[in-house]
Design an enzyme around this catalytic site. Structure first.
Site, PDB file in Angstrom:
ATOM      1  N   GLY A 294       0.772  -1.232   0.000  1.00 56.35           N
ATOM      2  CA  GLY A 294       0.000   0.000   0.000  1.00 56.35           C
ATOM      3  C   GLY A 294       0.800   1.276   0.000  1.00 56.35           C
ATOM      4  O   GLY A 294       0.265   2.347   0.294  1.00 56.35           O
TER       5      GLY A 294
ATOM      6  N   TRP B  41       5.888  -4.947   1.442  1.00 55.52           N
ATOM      7  CA  TRP B  41       4.963  -5.670   0.570  1.00 55.52           C
ATOM      8  C   TRP B  41       5.499  -6.956  -0.037  1.00 55.52           C
ATOM      9  O   TRP B  41       4.748  -7.703  -0.676  1.00 55.52           O
ATOM     10  CB  TRP B  41       4.432  -4.762  -0.527  1.00 55.52           C
ATOM     11  CG  TRP B  41       5.425  -4.122  -1.448  1.00 55.52           C
ATOM     12  CD1 TRP B  41       5.960  -2.879  -1.336  1.00 55.52           C
ATOM     13  CD2 TRP B  41       5.959  -4.674  -2.657  1.00 55.52           C
ATOM     14  NE1 TRP B  41       6.802  -2.614  -2.390  1.00 55.52           N
ATOM     15  CE2 TRP B  41       6.815  -3.698  -3.220  1.00 55.52           C
ATOM     16  CE3 TRP B  41       5.790  -5.885  -3.329  1.00 55.52           C
ATOM     17  CZ2 TRP B  41       7.516  -3.898  -4.409  1.00 55.52           C
ATOM     18  CZ3 TRP B  41       6.478  -6.095  -4.515  1.00 55.52           C
ATOM     19  CH2 TRP B  41       7.331  -5.105  -5.043  1.00 55.52           C
TER      20      TRP B  41
ATOM     21  N   ASP C  81      11.069   6.199  -6.569  1.00 54.16           N
ATOM     22  CA  ASP C  81      10.303   4.996  -6.251  1.00 54.16           C
ATOM     23  C   ASP C  81      11.181   3.751  -6.319  1.00 54.16           C
ATOM     24  O   ASP C  81      10.777   2.717  -6.839  1.00 54.16           O
ATOM     25  CB  ASP C  81       9.087   4.830  -7.175  1.00 54.16           C
ATOM     26  CG  ASP C  81       8.176   3.696  -6.704  1.00 54.16           C
ATOM     27  OD1 ASP C  81       8.020   3.528  -5.497  1.00 54.16           O
ATOM     28  OD2 ASP C  81       7.630   2.977  -7.566  1.00 54.16           O
TER      29      ASP C  81
ATOM     30  N   ASP D 170      11.922   1.270  -4.300  1.00 57.49           N
ATOM     31  CA  ASP D 170      11.612   0.487  -3.103  1.00 57.49           C
ATOM     32  C   ASP D 170      12.796  -0.373  -2.677  1.00 57.49           C
ATOM     33  O   ASP D 170      13.506  -0.928  -3.521  1.00 57.49           O
ATOM     34  CB  ASP D 170      10.447  -0.465  -3.378  1.00 57.49           C
ATOM     35  CG  ASP D 170       9.134   0.250  -3.555  1.00 57.49           C
ATOM     36  OD1 ASP D 170       9.136   1.392  -4.023  1.00 57.49           O
ATOM     37  OD2 ASP D 170       8.091  -0.340  -3.218  1.00 57.49           O
TER      38      ASP D 170
ATOM     39  N   ARG E 285      16.154  -2.268  -6.277  1.00 56.58           N
ATOM     40  CA  ARG E 285      15.493  -1.592  -7.396  1.00 56.58           C
ATOM     41  C   ARG E 285      16.395  -0.500  -7.971  1.00 56.58           C
ATOM     42  O   ARG E 285      16.334  -0.182  -9.163  1.00 56.58           O
ATOM     43  CB  ARG E 285      14.181  -0.945  -6.909  1.00 56.58           C
ATOM     44  CG  ARG E 285      13.044  -1.900  -6.623  1.00 56.58           C
ATOM     45  CD  ARG E 285      11.973  -1.880  -7.699  1.00 56.58           C
ATOM     46  NE  ARG E 285      11.128  -0.732  -7.711  1.00 56.58           N
ATOM     47  CZ  ARG E 285       9.904  -0.660  -7.229  1.00 56.58           C
ATOM     48  NH1 ARG E 285       9.393  -1.684  -6.574  1.00 56.58           N
ATOM     49  NH2 ARG E 285       9.178   0.427  -7.360  1.00 56.58           N
TER      50      ARG E 285
END
Length: 591
Positions: free
Chosen positions: A194, A260, A320, A322, A347
């Protein structure tokens, strides 16, 4: 009929099979020894450490060409989409999850369905990156998995009947669960998804038998952790010690850092390793500071959820990137010493080797061809050395609705995304599924609203090359060198497995499950499954034969978020099938 048996099968009725395997509970010792086992797969990762290495040598570089289909089981219905699951196998039964929070038990000899469970998902679920599920956990007489409305479900492994269901978080705030949980010493441990909705990441432990909450550990600095004893909620320290140290104002309250992808476990140090996702929002100019514990690997005590150490790969992440990718425990042998190490391919394009006892940085190096946002890593700390002009611009600088656009390598989908890599103690190499792509990215003003996307950025992803995007790489953690590579036209989005037989298995979006020589990278075998393979293969022995299984079904984040890359895969067919292959007994000694 859901299954198609191919060639000779070993018949067993579902009733007889249920009676025979019902007495065999999965023990703590089974979980601890899973990395050594050949007749079962009872953990996500083929062992707590997540190495995805099988000690089996029956199937090898000489005879893999004789690997043949044994059966195929269809998930059925119109609920296709991405199938990113890793199957579990115990006592001749396969447990596999599918899209839309479904699970099946399948006779591993024939491919016949034993039972099916479909979660009753409400309207309004908000998974960011397809309706996928990556797998289950198994313990005692139960099998467990998470759902897209952020619940944990415990089923009787023999009947599929619900034992308990627990709400982990509120899906209306943007929470979901897509990762496989992990069981350690009777505790069922899960993370949450999320991060694109301004949630607060956390890791929680539940009693695997009763479903009672045992402890919770937020992964954003400033939030209180708790343990639960005799029905009482007891404070167990604030994550990071206090609020606001590395976050401005109240932004830690909606800081993201979702866990996640789930975690791995190191029995030697009794430590859980969880990665954390992006800080929220993506617009990094709104949150100056390192923004702990986002984009980090966090070492957690499984007994009470206390944080032992952390390592942040991308402080003040603005792309972004992660930090959720799996941290794999392994023994690093160099200079006459054996170091308890752990490795992760981030990443952000860098591969990190850490001391798993204290989180100290050993070394790091690029594992992709191009990195634009940093010039390298500090050799002592591993902190990235940012490249001037590499961060997307601040909208406030231009007094407008959009900041300066930059071209960033890799794209936000990462040098490596969720798809797990594998490690072979034989070759001492990591086998990394990776991608070569870039993105145009810019920042925009944004404010938090419960249940709404919380990005503050725009982007367009582009292939970095004309003829390939995906690259399967063999990386040496001692030297940082790429030992071999196999390029693939479409992005790689499935996991990797390696074996003592000298093989590396992975799938492609074009539909192939492939086997490579672990030392040289030579392609030795392939089979087209009819849909893109974004699941993770496993192997086990049954009735004296070695089997390999993988879930096939194209989907995941690429067709949803891939920009120009999505054009490369737009004609790929969706699916939902578990394919199982075997090496016949008469081919074991084949040359």
């Amino acid at each position: 009929m859901r299954s198609i048996a191919i060639g000779k099968t070993f018949a067993a009725s579902a009733l007889a099979l249920a009676v025979s395997f019902g007495a065999h509970a999965v023990t703590d010792q089974d979980l601890l020894n899973d990395h050594k086992s050949i007749d079962s797969v009872v953990t996500y990762g083929m062992g707590y450490q997540g190495q995805r290495y099988s000690p089996m040598k029956t199937l090898n570089t000489k005879n893999v060409k004789y690997l043949q289909p044994a059966w195929a089981f269809s998930f059925g219905g119109e609920k296709q989409r991405g199938q990113e699951s890793q199957p579990l196998i115990k006592d001749g039964v396969m447990y596999v999850t599918g899209s839309y929070s479904r699970m099946w038990a399948v006779d591993a000899r024939t491919g016949e369905e034993l039972w099916q469970y479909d979660a009753r998902l409400p309207d309004g679920i908000m998974p960011c990156c397809d309706v996928i599920n990556r797998g289950a956990a198994i313990y005692g007489d139960k099998v467990y998995f998470g759902t897209l409305d952020a619940k944990l479900v415990a089923l009787n492994k023999d009947t599929g009947k619900v034992v308990w269901i627990k709400k982990v978080a509120d899906y209306q705030e943007g929470y979901a669960i897509t990762a496989a949980p992990i069981v350690v010493n009777g505790k069922l441990i899960t993370g949450v998804s999320g991060g694109e909705f301004g949630i607060v990441g956390k890791v929680e432990a539940y009693d695997a038998n009763t479903g009672d909450l045992l402890w919770t550990r937020p992964t954003v600095e400033g939030h209180m952790g708790y343990v639960y004893k005799d029905g009482k909620k007891i404070e167990n320290g604030i994550s990071g010690g206090e609020a606001g140290k590395t976050w401005p104002g109240d932004m830690w309250k909606t800081g993201g850092a979702a866990t996640w992808l789930g975690g791995t476990y190191d029995p030697e140090t009794d430590t859980l390793f969880f990665g954390t996702g992006n800080p929220a929002p993506w617009n990094s100019h709104l949150r100056p500071g390192d923004n702990l514990y986002s984009a980090s690997r966090v070492a957690i005590d499984p007994n009470d959820g206390s944080i032992k150490w952390h390592f942040q790969t991308t402080p003040n992440d603005g792309w972004d990137y992660d930090g959720v990718n799996e941290l794999i425990s392994f023994d690093l042998k160099e200079k006459g010493k054996t170091i308890k190490a752990a490795a992760t391919a981030d990443r952000n394009g860098f591969f990190y080797v850490l001391n798993r006892e204290d989180g100290s940085f050993i070394r790091g190096f690029p594992f992709v061809d191009t990195i634009s946002w940093a010039t390298g890593l500090d050799p002592k700390t591993g902190r990235p050395i940012l490249k001037e002009g590499g961060r997307p611009g601040n909208p406030a600088d231009l007094d407008g609705e959009k900041g300066e656009t930059v071209v960033a390598f890799p794209a936000f989908l990462g040098g490596k995304n969720w798809m797990p890599m594998a490690y072979s103690p034989d070759t001492e190499l990591f086998y990394v599924p990776s991608n070569e792509w870039s993105m145009d990215i810019w920042n925009e003003p944004v404010s938090y609203k419960k249940g709404a996307a919380y990005l503050g950025a725009g982007f367009t992803i582009k292939p970095a090359n004309d003829d390939f995007i995906g690259v399967l790489r063999a990386m040496d953690p001692k030297t940082g060198k790429e030992v071999w590579r196999q390029n693939n036209p479409a992005p790689l989005w499935g996991g990797v497995m390696t074996t003592a037989g000298g093989l590396v298995f992975t799938g492609t979006p074009e539909g192939f499950l492939k086997a490579f020589d672990a030392k040289t990278g030579e392609e030795l075998w392939k089979f087209n499954t009819g849909s893109g393979v974004v699941g993770t293969p496993v192997t086990w022995e049954m009735d004296g034969e070695q089997f390999v299984s993988v879930a096939s079904g194209w989907g995941g984040a690429v067709p949803l978020w891939g920009g120009e890359v999505a054009k490369v895969v737009k004609d790929f067919n969706q699916g939902g099938t578990v394919w199982t292959f075997k090496l016949p007994k008469d081919r074991v000694a084949a040359k």
